[in-house]
Design a protein around this motif. Structure first.
Motif, PDB file in Angstrom:
ATOM      1  N   GLY A  10      21.688  46.804 -16.175  1.00 51.75           N
ATOM      2  CA  GLY A  10      20.424  46.165 -16.541  1.00 51.75           C
ATOM      3  C   GLY A  10      19.252  47.098 -16.302  1.00 51.75           C
ATOM      4  N   PHE A  39      19.078  56.911 -24.576  1.00 54.54           N
ATOM      5  CA  PHE A  39      18.592  56.797 -23.192  1.00 54.54           C
ATOM      6  C   PHE A  39      19.166  57.918 -22.319  1.00 54.54           C
ATOM      7  N   GLU A  71      21.056  38.287 -19.996  1.00 50.73           N
ATOM      8  CA  GLU A  71      19.882  38.957 -20.567  1.00 50.73           C
ATOM      9  C   GLU A  71      19.650  38.598 -22.030  1.00 50.73           C
ATOM     10  N   GLY A  80      29.008  38.921 -18.970  1.00 51.31           N
ATOM     11  CA  GLY A  80      28.191  38.107 -18.055  1.00 51.31           C
ATOM     12  C   GLY A  80      26.751  38.597 -18.043  1.00 51.31           C
ATOM     13  N   GLY A  90      20.413  35.344 -14.551  1.00 52.83           N
ATOM     14  CA  GLY A  90      21.108  35.090 -13.290  1.00 52.83           C
ATOM     15  C   GLY A  90      20.351  34.181 -12.357  1.00 52.83           C
ATOM     16  N   GLY A  97      20.780  42.366 -27.042  1.00 49.05           N
ATOM     17  CA  GLY A  97      20.872  42.636 -28.471  1.00 49.05           C
ATOM     18  C   GLY A  97      21.526  43.976 -28.694  1.00 49.05           C
ATOM     19  N   HIS A 104      14.302  49.350 -32.188  1.00 50.31           N
ATOM     20  CA  HIS A 104      15.056  48.486 -33.092  1.00 50.31           C
ATOM     21  C   HIS A 104      14.003  48.071 -34.127  1.00 50.31           C
TER      22      HIS A 104
END
Ligand SMILES: Cc1cc2nc3c(=O)[nH]c(=O)nc-3n(C[C@H](O)[C@H](O)[C@H](O)COP(=O)(O)OP(=O)(O)OC[C@H]3O[C@@H](n4cnc5c(N)ncnc54)[C@H](O)[C@@H]3O)c2cc1C
Lengths: 495, 358
Positions: free
Chosen positions: A94, A345, A166, A161, A219, A169, A390
Motif C-alpha cells: 500500500g 514506480f 483499497e 485483501g 481495513g 484499480g 491513468h
C-alpha cells in the motif's frame, strides 16, 4: 479543543491500562498461535514497521500471523477485550500507510491465507483467501480462458485483501472496472470476532449494498477472510497503440478526443518525459525519449474488432497532433510497451533516494492544465517530478522525487504533494483515486470533506467498530486534525 | 431550487420533531415496490434538472426529480446511455427513484448494476444536513463509499438531492437473435457463452405457447457482433428494441398475469427451479421471475437453497406488509440498524419500505 484534550488524556490512560494487560494478551496469543505465528521481538517485528509508504515507520507492539479463521476470530476477541488496536496487513505494498502499524498496536498479517479455494469456470468466479496475490488469481483461471480483470501495477505482490481494502484499480479499469466492480461476496470478521457473509453467489443481496461500503474501507471495518471474485473471459486479442506528443497539453487533449469519439479503450495511459526516461533505462521498452509525453492506448476483442478500433484510435491520435505512432506488432511487443508503464514506480525509485507517489483524480479535460501546474510546483519546490497517469480515468500519479536524508526535503515534498491534492479537489476531483487515504492523506480529507461529512464517516466506522480499534487514526481525520491543518494549511475549498 | 432544498430541510426538521415519518416520492412509478408506503409524502419530483453533462467526461450530474426520460434523451443525443438500462415502470419515473430502487434492466449482467455507475451523491440526511460524497470523476476512494451505498437503499438513508453517474457510449451496433431451447439447455448455453469473449448484452428465456425460446442481444463493434452472430446462430428478431423495452418495463404477456410476481436473484448456474408457476429468466440465469401464488416460505426456501434470495416484486398490500425482501441473518440486521441510525437517527425516511425492523 477541550474535548480533544480530554480524549487524549483518556487515550493515555487507556494505554497504561492496556500495557498492564499486554503480558496477559501475549500469553493468550501463545495459546492460539504456533511459535512462528507470533512475533514479539523487535528484530522480528521490524520488517512490519512500514508499508509501501516508507517515509513513515512505526514499530508495532507485536505481529500475529494466523493460519485459520478460528485463530483470526480468537485474536480479534482478545484484542477487542483488551482494547488493543489492530492493523490488518496484506502484502504491505500500500502507498498511503494503510498497513503502517500504530503505536502499541497489533499487526494482523494475512500472509498465510494463500489458498485459492475454488475456481468455477462455468459460473466465472474464484473463491480465494485474502492473502492470495492478485496475479495468482488470473494464473489459476488462465486454463479456462478467464482472468481477474483489475490489474494494479503491483499485481505480482499485492493481495486481494489489500485490493479490496483499497478498491484498487489497474491500467484496464476504464473498461473493466475497479475492484468494487469485480467482487461478488466477502466473508468478513468484525472486530468482536463475529463472522458475517456479505453478498452471495447472485448478482445482488437483500438490504443495503454493504459490499460497496466495505470495498475501499481501508481495513477500518473488518477483516476480509475470504472473497469471491468475478472472472472475465480473456479477449482473443489485444493490441496497443503508442503515440508520442511534443507537449503535454496536446497529449492531454488527445485523451479527451478518444473518449469523444465514442471509444472506451481497454487501457489509456500517459507518461511524461521524466517518467519515460527513468523507465527506458530500467526496462528498455523502446519508448520515444524525445517526446514530451507518450500515450498508450489499448484495444481488445476479436481480431476484426481490434483492427477496427485501432484504426479509429490511430486516426484520432493523428488528428490530435501525435508526432509518432507505433502499434504493437505482436504479444511480446505489447507486453513490452506495458512493462515499462507497470514498472514506472520502481524505475523512478532507482533514480532517486526517495519518492512520494500522489494519487489525485481530476476531470479528464483538466489533465493538461494539471500537468502544467505540476511543472510550476516542481520549480517552486525545487524537486523533480515524473508523471504517470491513468489518463482514461483522469487518475494522476505524480512521483515527487526527494532525499529524506537532506534536511527539509521530506517536508518540501510533502507540501508539494499537498498542493497537488488540493488542486485536484479544486478542479472538481479527489485526493485519492485508488491508493487510499491511510495516514498519508488524512489531513487533506479536511479539504475534501466538511465536518458533517467527516462525522458521518465516523458514525459509519462506529457501526462496525464502536471502540475504533481497527486501523485507528487512519483515513478519517478527527475534528482536531482538521482545525490544525486549517491553521497551517490551505483553508477548505467551498464546494 | 435553493428554496426547494430549504423546504426539504424544514420538512425533515418538523418530521423529526413531531416524529411523523416522511415518504420520499419522485414520480411514484415504483410505489408498487418494497414494503408498505408510510408517512407524509415528500415530493422529490420538484427538485429537477440536469446540473452538468460533459460527454467527454462520461459523467452526468442531475437532480433527483429529473425525469429518467429526459436524461436518456439528452444522453442519446450525444450517442451515450445509462448502461444499466433502468426500468421506468411509468411515465413519471425520476432519476432519484431509479437510483434508490436500484433496479437495472436487461444489460445488467454484462454492463453492471446501478451502483456500479454511481460516482457521487449530494445527500440530505435525517438532520436535514446536506452532504457530498464521491464526485464527478471515475475513481475516488476518499472516505467510505457512501454514494454507492445509496443505490437500492430505497430512500431509507436520506434524500438523494443530486446524483452523478458514469455514462457510456451507445454500442456501434446491436442485433437480437432467437433460438429454441429448453430451460436447462438455455441456462447451459447462457453460462457457456458468458465464459467466452462474446458481446452478449442481454438474454431472456421464456416459454411461449408450446415453445421455449431463448432471445439474446449482441452489442458492440460491427465486426464483433457479426462474428458472434455467426457463432451463435438462431434467427434474427424484428423490432428488437421494442422487445427489450417491453421486457424491461414488464409489459409482456408473462407479466400481465394478476398473481404475485417474485424476483429470484440466483447464481447464474443454478439449475432450473422446481417451483410452481411460470418462469422467465434474464441476466444469463441470474435473474428469474416467478409468477405464482405459492406460499412465500416455499419460494424463499427454494431461492435460498439455490444460493440466492427471493423478493416479492409485485404482491398485494397484505403480502407486502408481511415482508418483501428475504430476511437478514441477525448480525447483518444489527449492522443495518446501526447504519440506518447513522443517517437517520429518528427513523423518519421511508420506515418499513425495506425491512419491518426500521
Ligand atoms: C510499485 C507499486 C505499484 C502500485 N500500483 C498500483 C496500481 O496500479 N493501482 C492501485 O490501485 N494500487 C497500486 N499500488 C498500491 C498497492 O499495491 C495497492 O493498494 C494494493 O491493493 C495493496 O495490497 P496489499 O496486499 O499490499 O495491502 P497492504 O498494503 O498490506 O494493506 C493495504 C490496506 O488494506 C488493508 N487490508 C489488507 N488486507 C486486508 C484484509 N484481509 N481485510 C481487511 N483489510 C485488509 C490494510 O489494513 C491496509 O489498510 C502500487 C503499489 C506499488 C508499491
Amino acid at each position: 479543543m477541550d474535548m480533544d484534550k480530554q480524549r487524549d488524556n483518556l487515550a493515555e490512560h487507556a494505554v497504561v491500562v492496556a500495557s498492564t494487560a499486554i503480558a496477559g494478551v501475549i500469553k493468550a496469543l501463545h495459546r492460539i498461535l504456533p511459535e512462528e505465528g507470533l512475533l514479539v521481538a523487535e528484530e522480528e517485528a521490524r520488517p512490519y514497521e512500514c508499508d509501501g509508504l516508507t517515509a513513515y515507520r512505526q514499530l508495532p507492539l507485536l505481529v500475529v500471523l494466523p493460519e485459520s479463521e478460528s485463530q483470526v476470530v480468537a485474536i480479534l476477541k482478545l484484542c477487542s477485550e483488551a482494547k488493543l488496536p489492530v492493523v490488518i496487513r496484506g502484502a504491505g505494498t500500500g502507498l498511503s500507510g494503510g498497513a503502517t502499524p500504530v503505536e502499541n498496536g497489533v499487526v494482523l498479517s494475512l500472509a498465510k491465507f494463500m489458498r485459492i479455494l475454488e475456481v468455477d469456470p462455468l459460473a466465472r468466479t474464484a473463491r480465494v483467501q485474502p492473502g492470495v496475490r492478485n496475479l495468482a488469481i488470473s494464473e489459476a483461471a488462465a486454463g479456462h480462458g478467464l482472468y481477474y480483470a483489475p490489474d494494479p501495477s503491483s499485481q505480482i505482490a499485492c493481495t486481494i485483501g489489500g485490493n479490496i481494502a483499497e478498491n484498487s484499480g489497474g491500467v484496464h479499469c476504464l473498461k473493466y472496472g475497479l475492484t468494487v466492480h469485480n467482487v461478488l461476496s466477502l466473508r468478513l470478521a468484525l472486530i468482536d470476532g463475529e463472522v458475517i457473509e456479505i453478498g452471495c453467489g447472485a448478482l445482488d443481496s437483500p438490504g443495503y449494498d454493504l459490499l460497496a461500503l466495505l470495498i475501499g474501507s481501508e481495513g477500518m471495518l473488518g477483516v476480509v477472510l475470504e472473497a469471491t471474485v468475478k472472472l472475465t473471459p480473456k479477449p482473443q486479442l489485444a493490441q496497443v497503440v503508442m503515440a508520442s506528443f511534443a507537449d503535454v497539453v496536446t497529449a492531454g487533449n488527445a485523451v479527451a478526443r478518444i473518449i469523444a469519439a465514442g471509444i472506451i479503450p481497454a487501457g489509456l495511459e500517459m507518461m511524461d518525459k521524466a517518467a519515460t526516461a527513468a523507465v527506458e533505462d530500467f526496462v528498455h521498452a523502446g519508448y520515444d525519449l524525445a517526446a514530451a509525453a507518450i500515450l498508450l492506448a489499448e484495444s481488445d476483442g476479436t481480431p476484426e474488432e481490434v483492427a477496427e478500433e485501432i484504426s479509429a484510435m490511430r486516426a484520432v491520435l493523428e488528428a490530435s497532433g501525435a508526432t509518432d505512432i507505433r502499434i504493437s506488432a505482436d504479444e511480446a511487443e505489447r507486453l513490452r510497451f506495458w512493462a515499462g508503464r507497470k514498472a514506472a514506480f520502481p524505475a523512478v525509485g532507482r533514480i532517486t533516494p526517495d519518492y512520494l507517489c500522489m494519487d489525485g483524480t481530476i476531470p479528464r479535460k483538466r489533465v493538461a492544465e494539471m500537468l502544467t501546474r505540476i511543472n510550476e510546483f516542481s520549480e517552486e519546490y525545487g524537486l523533480r517530478c515524473a508523471n504517470v497517469f491513468h489518463a482514461g480515468d483522469g487518475n494522476l500519479h505524480p512521483l515527487i522525487m526527494f532525499d529524506a536524508n537532506v534536511p527539509g526535503e521530506l517536508e518540501r515534498a510533502t507540501s508539494f504533494g499537498a498542493k497537488i491534492l488540493e488542486l485536484s479537489v479544486e478542479m472538481g476531483g479527489t485526493i485519492t483515486g485508488e491508493h487510499g487515504v491511510g495516514i498519508e492523506k488524512v489531513k487533506q480529507m479536511c479539504v475534501q470533506f466538511s465536518a458533517t461529512e467527516l462525522a458521518l464517516f465516523h458514525a459509519l466506522k462506529g457501526a462496525f467498530d464502536p471502540h475504533a480499534l481497527l486501523n485507528p487514526g487512519k483515513a478519517v481525520p478527527t475534528p482536531r486534525h482538521c482545525s490544525e491543518y486549517r491553521l497551517t494549511g490551505t483553508p477548505r475549498a467551498q464546494p | 431550487m435553493r428554496e426547494i432544498v430549504s423546504e426539504f430541510a424544514r420538512r425533515i426538521h418538523r418530521a423529526a420533531l413531531e416524529r411523523v415519518p416522511l415518504r420520499l416520492r419522485g414520480g411514484g412509478s415504483k410505489d408498487f415496490y418494497g414494503g408498505p408506503l408510510l408517512g407524509e409524502i415528500l415530493d422529490t419530483g420538484c427538485y429537477a434538472g440536469i446540473v452538468a453533462y460533459d460527454p467527454t467526461e462520461l459523467v452526468i450530474t442531475a437532480r433527483c426529480g429529473t425525469p429518467l426520460r429526459e436524461i436518456e434523451a439528452v444522453l442519446a443525443a450525444q450517442g451515450q446511455m445509462l448502461a444499466f438500462e433502468p426500468p421506468h415502470f411509468g411515465a413519471g419515473a425520476t432519476l432519484g427513484g431509479a437510483i434508490a430502487s436500484g433496479l437495472a434492466g436487461p444489460r445488467r449482467a454484462t454492463a453492471g448494476s446501478v451502483r456500479d455507475f454511481v460516482l457521487g451523491v449530494k445527500l440530505m440526511d435525517g438532520h436535514g444536513e446536506v452532504m457530498n460524497f464521491g464526485g464527478q470523476v471515475m475513481k475516488n476512494v476518499a472516505g467510505f463509499d457512501v454514494s454507492r451505498l445509496m443505490a437500492g437503499a430505497l430512500g431509507t438513508l436520506g434524500v438523494l438531492l443530486e446524483i452523478s453517474l458514469k455514462v457510456l457510449p451507445r454500442p456501434a451496433t446491436e442485433t437480437t437473435l432467437r433460438l429454441e431451447a429448453q430451460q436447462g439447455k438455455a441456462l447451459e448455453l447462457m453460462n457457456g457463452w458468458a465464459g467466452r469473449p462474446l458481446p452478449i448484452s442481454a438474454t431472456c428465456w421464456a416459454a411461449r405457447d408450446d415453445e421455449e425460446l431463448l432471445t439474446l442481444r449482441l452489442s458492440g463493434a460491427h465486426a464483433a457482433v457479426a462474428a458472434a452472430r455467426g457463432l451463435i446462430g438462431g434467427e434474427s428478431v424484428d423490432d428488437a428494441p421494442a422487445f427489450w423495452d417491453e421486457l424491461r418495463e414488464q409489459r409482456t404477456a408473462f407479466f400481465a398475469v394478476g398473481i404475485p410476481l417474485w424476483r429470484l436473484s440466483l447464481p447464474s448456474v443454478a439449475p432450473p427451479l422446481v417451483l410452481p408457476g411460470a418462469q422467465l429468466i434474464e441476466w444469463g440465469g441470474s435473474q428469474r421471475w416467478l409468477a405464482c401464488d405459492a406460499p412465500a416460505e416455499l419460494v424463499r426456501t427454494g431461492a435460498a437453497k439455490a444460493g440466492g434470495h427471493a423478493t416479492l416484486f409485485r404482491g398485494g398490500i397484505e403480502a407486502r406488509a408481511a415482508g418483501v425482501f428475504q430476511d437478514l441473518p441477525a448480525p447483518l440486521m444489527a449492522l443495518h440498524k446501526k447504519l440506518k441510525q447513522a443517517f437517520d437517527p429518528v427513523g423518519i425516511f421511508n420506515p418499513g419500505r425495506m425491512f419491518r425492523e426500521f
